[in-house]
Design a protein around this motif. Structure first.
Motif, PDB file in Angstrom:
ATOM      1  N   GLU A 180      -4.641  14.605  -2.251  1.00 34.15           N
ATOM      2  CA  GLU A 180      -5.741  14.786  -1.294  1.00 34.15           C
ATOM      3  C   GLU A 180      -5.819  16.224  -0.794  1.00 34.15           C
ATOM      4  O   GLU A 180      -6.841  16.653  -0.265  1.00 34.15           O
ATOM      5  CB  GLU A 180      -5.597  13.810  -0.121  1.00 34.15           C
ATOM      6  CG  GLU A 180      -5.558  12.333  -0.510  1.00 34.15           C
ATOM      7  CD  GLU A 180      -6.733  11.918  -1.360  1.00 34.15           C
ATOM      8  OE1 GLU A 180      -7.814  12.493  -1.197  1.00 34.15           O
ATOM      9  OE2 GLU A 180      -6.556  11.042  -2.226  1.00 34.15           O
TER      10      GLU A 180
ATOM     11  N   TYR B   6      -0.840  14.508   1.999  1.00 35.68           N
ATOM     12  CA  TYR B   6      -1.415  13.223   2.422  1.00 35.68           C
ATOM     13  C   TYR B   6      -0.396  12.138   2.109  1.00 35.68           C
ATOM     14  O   TYR B   6      -0.034  11.924   0.950  1.00 35.68           O
ATOM     15  CB  TYR B   6      -2.731  12.934   1.688  1.00 35.68           C
ATOM     16  CG  TYR B   6      -3.448  11.749   2.278  1.00 35.68           C
ATOM     17  CD1 TYR B   6      -4.338  11.908   3.338  1.00 35.68           C
ATOM     18  CD2 TYR B   6      -3.209  10.461   1.813  1.00 35.68           C
ATOM     19  CE1 TYR B   6      -4.983  10.813   3.905  1.00 35.68           C
ATOM     20  CE2 TYR B   6      -3.854   9.361   2.374  1.00 35.68           C
ATOM     21  CZ  TYR B   6      -4.737   9.551   3.415  1.00 35.68           C
ATOM     22  OH  TYR B   6      -5.368   8.463   3.977  1.00 35.68           O
ATOM     23  N   HIS B   7       0.078  11.473   3.175  1.00 35.39           N
ATOM     24  CA  HIS B   7       1.064  10.415   2.963  1.00 35.39           C
ATOM     25  C   HIS B   7       0.607   9.072   3.528  1.00 35.39           C
ATOM     26  O   HIS B   7       1.373   8.108   3.511  1.00 35.39           O
ATOM     27  CB  HIS B   7       2.403  10.821   3.574  1.00 35.39           C
ATOM     28  CG  HIS B   7       2.986  12.056   2.949  1.00 35.39           C
ATOM     29  ND1 HIS B   7       3.395  12.095   1.628  1.00 35.39           N
ATOM     30  CD2 HIS B   7       3.189  13.307   3.436  1.00 35.39           C
ATOM     31  CE1 HIS B   7       3.851  13.314   1.338  1.00 35.39           C
ATOM     32  NE2 HIS B   7       3.732  14.069   2.418  1.00 35.39           N
ATOM     33  N   GLY B   8      -0.615   9.004   4.053  1.00 35.87           N
ATOM     34  CA  GLY B   8      -1.120   7.745   4.583  1.00 35.87           C
ATOM     35  C   GLY B   8      -1.511   7.880   6.034  1.00 35.87           C
ATOM     36  O   GLY B   8      -1.365   8.951   6.638  1.00 35.87           O
TER      37      GLY B   8
ATOM     38  N   GLN C  39       0.236   8.850  -5.736  1.00 32.00           N
ATOM     39  CA  GLN C  39      -0.934   9.243  -6.528  1.00 32.00           C
ATOM     40  C   GLN C  39      -0.545   9.874  -7.865  1.00 32.00           C
ATOM     41  O   GLN C  39      -1.186   9.645  -8.880  1.00 32.00           O
ATOM     42  CB  GLN C  39      -1.812  10.222  -5.722  1.00 32.00           C
ATOM     43  CG  GLN C  39      -3.154  10.450  -6.344  1.00 32.00           C
ATOM     44  CD  GLN C  39      -4.209  11.030  -5.404  1.00 32.00           C
ATOM     45  OE1 GLN C  39      -5.125  11.669  -5.853  1.00 32.00           O
ATOM     46  NE2 GLN C  39      -4.113  10.786  -4.115  1.00 32.00           N
TER      47      GLN C  39
ATOM     48  N   SER D 165       0.849  -1.199   0.000  1.00 34.21           N
ATOM     49  CA  SER D 165       0.000   0.000   0.000  1.00 34.21           C
ATOM     50  C   SER D 165       0.879   1.241   0.000  1.00 34.21           C
ATOM     51  O   SER D 165       2.100   1.164   0.222  1.00 34.21           O
ATOM     52  CB  SER D 165      -0.883   0.020   1.251  1.00 34.21           C
ATOM     53  OG  SER D 165      -0.061   0.124   2.396  1.00 34.21           O
ATOM     54  N   GLY D 166       0.203   2.382  -0.187  1.00 33.61           N
ATOM     55  CA  GLY D 166       0.926   3.642  -0.200  1.00 33.61           C
ATOM     56  C   GLY D 166       1.510   3.974   1.160  1.00 33.61           C
ATOM     57  O   GLY D 166       2.660   4.398   1.277  1.00 33.61           O
TER      58      GLY D 166
ATOM     59  N   GLU E  32       4.798  15.597  -2.124  1.00 32.01           N
ATOM     60  CA  GLU E  32       4.133  15.104  -3.346  1.00 32.01           C
ATOM     61  C   GLU E  32       4.409  16.114  -4.471  1.00 32.01           C
ATOM     62  O   GLU E  32       4.139  17.309  -4.280  1.00 32.01           O
ATOM     63  CB  GLU E  32       2.619  15.040  -3.138  1.00 32.01           C
ATOM     64  CG  GLU E  32       2.146  14.084  -2.064  1.00 32.01           C
ATOM     65  CD  GLU E  32       0.783  14.495  -1.517  1.00 32.01           C
ATOM     66  OE1 GLU E  32      -0.232  14.137  -2.123  1.00 32.01           O
ATOM     67  OE2 GLU E  32       0.743  15.191  -0.477  1.00 32.01           O
TER      68      GLU E  32
ATOM     69  N   LYS F  59      -0.874   2.520  -5.479  1.00 31.80           N
ATOM     70  CA  LYS F  59      -2.073   2.738  -6.307  1.00 31.80           C
ATOM     71  C   LYS F  59      -2.001   1.998  -7.657  1.00 31.80           C
ATOM     72  O   LYS F  59      -2.215   0.810  -7.704  1.00 31.80           O
ATOM     73  CB  LYS F  59      -2.316   4.231  -6.477  1.00 31.80           C
ATOM     74  CG  LYS F  59      -2.670   4.893  -5.127  1.00 31.80           C
ATOM     75  CD  LYS F  59      -3.395   6.189  -5.318  1.00 31.80           C
ATOM     76  CE  LYS F  59      -3.579   6.962  -4.026  1.00 31.80           C
ATOM     77  NZ  LYS F  59      -4.711   6.542  -3.238  1.00 31.80           N
TER      78      LYS F  59
ATOM     79  N   VAL G 283       5.426   4.685   2.225  1.00 35.86           N
ATOM     80  CA  VAL G 283       5.892   5.899   2.893  1.00 35.86           C
ATOM     81  C   VAL G 283       6.568   5.555   4.219  1.00 35.86           C
ATOM     82  O   VAL G 283       7.632   6.081   4.560  1.00 35.86           O
ATOM     83  CB  VAL G 283       4.704   6.877   3.131  1.00 35.86           C
ATOM     84  CG1 VAL G 283       5.100   8.005   4.060  1.00 35.86           C
ATOM     85  CG2 VAL G 283       4.207   7.426   1.791  1.00 35.86           C
TER      86      VAL G 283
HETATM   87  C1  LIG Z   1       0.399  10.754  -2.099  1.00 33.71           C
HETATM   88  C2  LIG Z   1      -0.146   9.623  -1.284  1.00 33.71           C
HETATM   89  N1  LIG Z   1       0.670   8.958  -0.439  1.00 33.71           N
HETATM   90  C3  LIG Z   1       0.232   7.936   0.302  1.00 33.71           C
HETATM   91  C4  LIG Z   1      -1.077   7.518   0.248  1.00 33.71           C
HETATM   92  C5  LIG Z   1      -1.547   6.378   1.092  1.00 33.71           C
HETATM   93  O1  LIG Z   1      -1.836   5.288   0.286  1.00 33.71           O
HETATM   94  P1  LIG Z   1      -2.734   4.077   0.834  1.00 33.71           P
HETATM   95  O2  LIG Z   1      -4.126   4.577   0.960  1.00 33.71           O
HETATM   96  O3  LIG Z   1      -2.567   3.002  -0.210  1.00 33.71           O
HETATM   97  O4  LIG Z   1      -2.141   3.661   2.128  1.00 33.71           O
HETATM   98  C6  LIG Z   1      -1.965   8.189  -0.605  1.00 33.71           C
HETATM   99  C7  LIG Z   1      -3.384   7.790  -0.671  1.00 33.71           C
HETATM  100  O5  LIG Z   1      -4.245   8.479  -1.160  1.00 33.71           O
HETATM  101  C8  LIG Z   1      -1.492   9.262  -1.383  1.00 33.71           C
HETATM  102  O6  LIG Z   1      -2.304   9.942  -2.209  1.00 33.71           O
END
Ligand SMILES: Cc1ncc(COP(=O)(O)O)c(C=O)c1O
Length: 418
Positions: free
Chosen positions: A200, A143-145, A231, A115-116, A195, A257, A120
């Motif tokens: 987000e 937004y990093h999770g 993203q 996952s994201g 980012e 993603k 991170v």
């Molecule tokens: C830039 C970014 N980093 C990390 C995440 C977290 O990813 P995840 O929801 O797969 O944990 C997201 C989720 O939207 C994101 O947009």
């Protein structure tokens, strides 16, 4: 089970066993049960067809059920699903090589996760271990999770407050403010995580020169630069990676993603060999994941990258992204009191309203008219459009005409209420 019974069954189970408050909200907004997906479309329990302009928050760059990814995954299922963990995994090796070839600069070694937020989490740990420093700089609105480490760097109070104290040492600067960034990074800073386009936060494109300035500020203080492309990466912004627009390479890049081709969950933290050496040099098990790098997800990832590498989808993202952006701008000119700004790059587009309520009404209307959208998690005034990259000109025009229709209905509604 007929459609109504199916909906009721799922709704009741969500209300009892998953998230009662979310169920209420989704039920109120009129969201159905997803049952089928193909290309740019998703279908609900009543067989209603939606043009998917949300794209799973950017997960469906390759569309729903991409046939080439499905074929690869089906073939893999006939051999081996998850890893026994005692052996080498060929798909992981091939995918890591492919990522090293595609990612910019000296990025070479991949750590795979699911996952994201995991990608991170790993990036932050690696930055701390490699620099032996504790300070981390992030940006407001980012937004990093939502796991503890990633959440500590996510720039939205609403998600953080309840879980404090979070990881110490994290400070936030305004996105795009070079002077604030230079002031925040010092010789104790492990990394700056950013980012290239805030997703987000409301689809905020980094101002020209920002990524370059970040690179310089990090280099000057010996801090590492992390680009979170979870993203914005993989064709979304009209480039394989959004940072290519400025020609700036990070020390660590996070991906997830669309990396799994819209079929498998897959995250990757891609780093330089120097960072690998510093983190794993004395302990190759310093950071691990049972499911990370499994044959199935990596096979999907490899197929996804091969398709993206052909370039057509990325080109389409640029060309049709521009068509969409210009279309929204034309609509904005008609509704300047309701539509504040339209922005984005490639097929990562944000439409900002002047009031939260407009966004809420618009989501409902657009869904009713067959276009699936949602607002940005950190900014409810912004609807984001992140459709599959194979979207056609006709589909873009359909989304625009539906948007205009919904805008007109909203304007009339507000006029009545005023
Ligand atoms: C830039 C970014 N980093 C990390 C995440 C977290 O990813 P995840 O929801 O797969 O944990 C997201 C989720 O939207 C994101 O947009």
């Amino acid at each position: 089970m007929d459609a109504d019974a199916l909906y009721q069954d799922v709704f009741d189970k969500y209300s009892k066993y998953i998230n009662p408050n979310l169920a209420r909200l989704m039920g109120f907004a009129g969201f159905g049960v997803e049952t089928y997906g193909e290309g740019c479309y998703i279908f609900d329990h009543e067989g209603r067809k939606y043009l998917d302009c949300l794209g799973g928050y950017g997960t469906f760059a390759l569309g729903h059920r991409n046939p080439r990814v499905i074929a690869a995954v089906k073939d893999q299922l006939d051999h081996l699903g998850l890893s026994a963990k005692a052996f080498f995994t060929k798909n992981a090796a091939d995918l890591a090589e492919k990522l090293a070839q595609l990612t910019p600069g000296d990025l070479q070694v991949s750590f795979f996760s699911n996952s994201g937020t995991e990608a991170v989490e790993a990036a932050l740990k690696f930055a701390k271990a490699a620099t032996k420093r504790v300070k981390i700089v992030s940006t407001n609105g980012s937004y990093h999770g939502k796991t503890i480490g990633a959440l500590s760097t996510t720039g939205r109070e609403k998600y953080r407050k309840k879980f404090e104290p979070l990881m110490p040492g994290v400070s936030f600067v305004d996105y795009g403010d070079v002077d604030a960034l230079i002031a925040a990074i010092d010789d104790q800073t492990a990394c700056f995580i950013v980012e290239p386009i805030q997703g987000e936060g409301g689809i905020i494109v980094a101002p020209d020169g920002y990524l370059k300035a970040a690179r310089e500020a990090c280099d000057k203080q010996g801090a590492l630069l992390i680009f979170d492309e979870v993203q914005s990466g993989l064709g979304r912004a009209g480039y394989m990676f959004a940072c290519e627009y400025e020609g700036v390479a990070p020390d660590i890049m996070t991906l997830a993603k669309s990396l799994g081709g819209g079929i498998m969950p897959l995250g990757a933290t891609v780093m330089t060999m120097a960072i690998y050496d510093a983190v794993f040099g004395d302990n190759p098990m310093a950071h691990t994941s049972t499911f990370g790098g499994n044959p199935l997800a990596c096979r999907a990832g490899l197929a996804a990258l091969e398709i993206l590498e052909e370039g057509e989808l990325i080109e389409n993202s640029r060309v049709l992204g521009l068509r969409m952006l210009e279309g929204f701008q034309a609509i904005q000119a008609l509704y300047p009191d309701l539509l504040k700004e339209v922005r984005g790059r490639g097929l990562m587009i944000g439409v900002e309203f002047t009031m939260d309520e407009v966004g809420e009404v618009m989501v409902g209307l657009l869904m009713k008219l067959g276009v699936c959208v949602a607002y940005a998690l950190n900014n409810p005034r912004v609807l984001r459009f992140e459709p599959p990259l194979m979207i056609t000109a006709e589909q873009v025009d359909f989304a625009l005409s539906v948007f205009e229709e919904a805008m007109q209905e909203t304007a009339e509604l507000l006029a009545v209420l005023a």
